[in-house]
Design an enzyme around this catalytic site. Structure first.
Site, short mmCIF file in Angstrom:
data_model
loop_
_atom_site.label_atom_id
_atom_site.label_comp_id
_atom_site.label_asym_id
_atom_site.label_seq_id
_atom_site.Cartn_x
_atom_site.Cartn_y
_atom_site.Cartn_z
N HIS A 251 68.13 42.60 125.06
CA HIS A 251 67.02 42.70 124.11
C HIS A 251 67.06 43.98 123.30
O HIS A 251 66.27 44.16 122.37
CB HIS A 251 65.68 42.60 124.84
N HIS B 30 66.91 53.86 122.10
CA HIS B 30 67.20 52.44 121.90
C HIS B 30 66.68 52.00 120.54
O HIS B 30 66.00 52.77 119.85
CB HIS B 30 66.56 51.60 123.03
N HIS C 113 65.06 48.98 117.66
CA HIS C 113 64.25 47.80 117.37
C HIS C 113 64.58 47.34 115.95
O HIS C 113 64.66 48.15 115.02
CB HIS C 113 62.76 48.13 117.47
N HIS D 75 64.07 54.67 118.95
CA HIS D 75 63.15 55.43 119.78
C HIS D 75 63.92 56.36 120.71
O HIS D 75 64.77 55.90 121.48
CB HIS D 75 62.28 54.49 120.63
N THR E 195 55.85 50.31 123.77
CA THR E 195 55.76 49.07 123.00
C THR E 195 56.38 47.88 123.74
O THR E 195 56.49 46.79 123.17
CB THR E 195 56.45 49.22 121.63
N THR E 196 56.79 48.10 124.97
CA THR E 196 57.30 47.04 125.83
C THR E 196 56.55 47.12 127.16
O THR E 196 55.95 48.15 127.48
CB THR E 196 58.81 47.18 126.08
#
Length: 252
Positions: A82, A107, A109, A126, A205-206
């Protein structure tokens, strides 16, 4: 006649139920995916992230200055399915408002999670920094730096690791120290870049969406080539969370 009418009523009822079920949202078996893409709501709290940052409403510029004790040592890259993640070697820290955090990982997005003045960017990185719970019953604390990307010239930093991402999901590969350098992302010094930001208090945010995050979204928008952004998106898909309500929070 009565029997025919009764059968017709039952068929009408059955057809109505089928049509109603078709109009409902599809069932998501993957609980994590269902939570990950949930629409803004109150189930996780009132200071959730990401948000739409309004640049003209920013207050108290100059607060929350960050200082670094940083060795540019990235030692591993992961394909998590992901997202694409780069891991820092232990030892580097960042300090703001009297709290010191350890550099952990960064990581991506695609597209961006944060918006600035309603604008979505094609990618966001991020940089996650971690501080252990301060007391029994406390949660971990985070300082997360958001870096927004726009399409443009090829990015040297991304080119250093793009060919090293494992093809198989949920796998990782070692990176020799000095091969991938965060300093190569910026034209100015790292500390100078990190002190030009929008700051607010929010959440991860996860899952589990923990509300102990100091967000520093950099004002400088970085360029990356369309090919680089597409290559990362091809691995991780569209993994941005919806923007959340501000509920009176101030961006400073």
């Amino acid at each position: 006649m009565t029997i025919v009418k009764s059968i017709g009523s039952k068929l009408y009822l059955l057809l109505s139920l089928v049509l109603m079920s078709c109009s409902l949202d599809p069932v998501v078996d993957d609980v994590e995916s269902k939570a990950f893409y949930s629409l803004p709501g109150l189930e996780h709290g009132l200071i959730q992230s990401p948000i739409n940052i309004l640049s003209q409403k920013q207050h108290d510029l100059g607060r929350h200055k960050v200082t670094l004790h940083f060795e540019d040592a990235i030692n591993e890259i992961e394909n998590l399915g992901h997202t694409v993640q780069l891991d820092f070697e232990a030892g580097s820290t960042i300090t703001s408002d009297g709290m010191t955090y350890e550099f952990k990982q960064m990581h991506f997005h695609t597209p961006s999670e944060h918006l600035v003045d309603g604008v979505t960017y094609p990618m966001e990185m991020h940089i996650v920094n971690y501080r252990a719970p301060l007391y029994e019953g406390d949660y971990p604390h985070y300082l997360v730096i958001g870096v927004l990307f726009k399409m443009g010239q090829e990015n040297k930093f991304i080119s250093e690791f793009l060919g090293k991402i494992p093809e198989k999901a949920h796998s990782h590969a070692a990176i020799k120290k000095g091969v991938v350098r965060l300093h190569d992302l910026f034209s100015a010094s790292l500390e100078e870049e990190l002190n030009n930001f929008y700051h607010y208090k929010g959440s991860l945010t996860t899952p589990p969406y923990t509300e102990t995050v100091n967000w520093f979204v950099l004002r400088h928008i970085i360029e990356a080539s369309p090919e680089q952004i597409y290559a990362i998106n091809k691995i991780e898909g569209n993994n941005a969370r919806h923007i959340q309500g501000e509920y009176g929070r101030v961006v400073d």
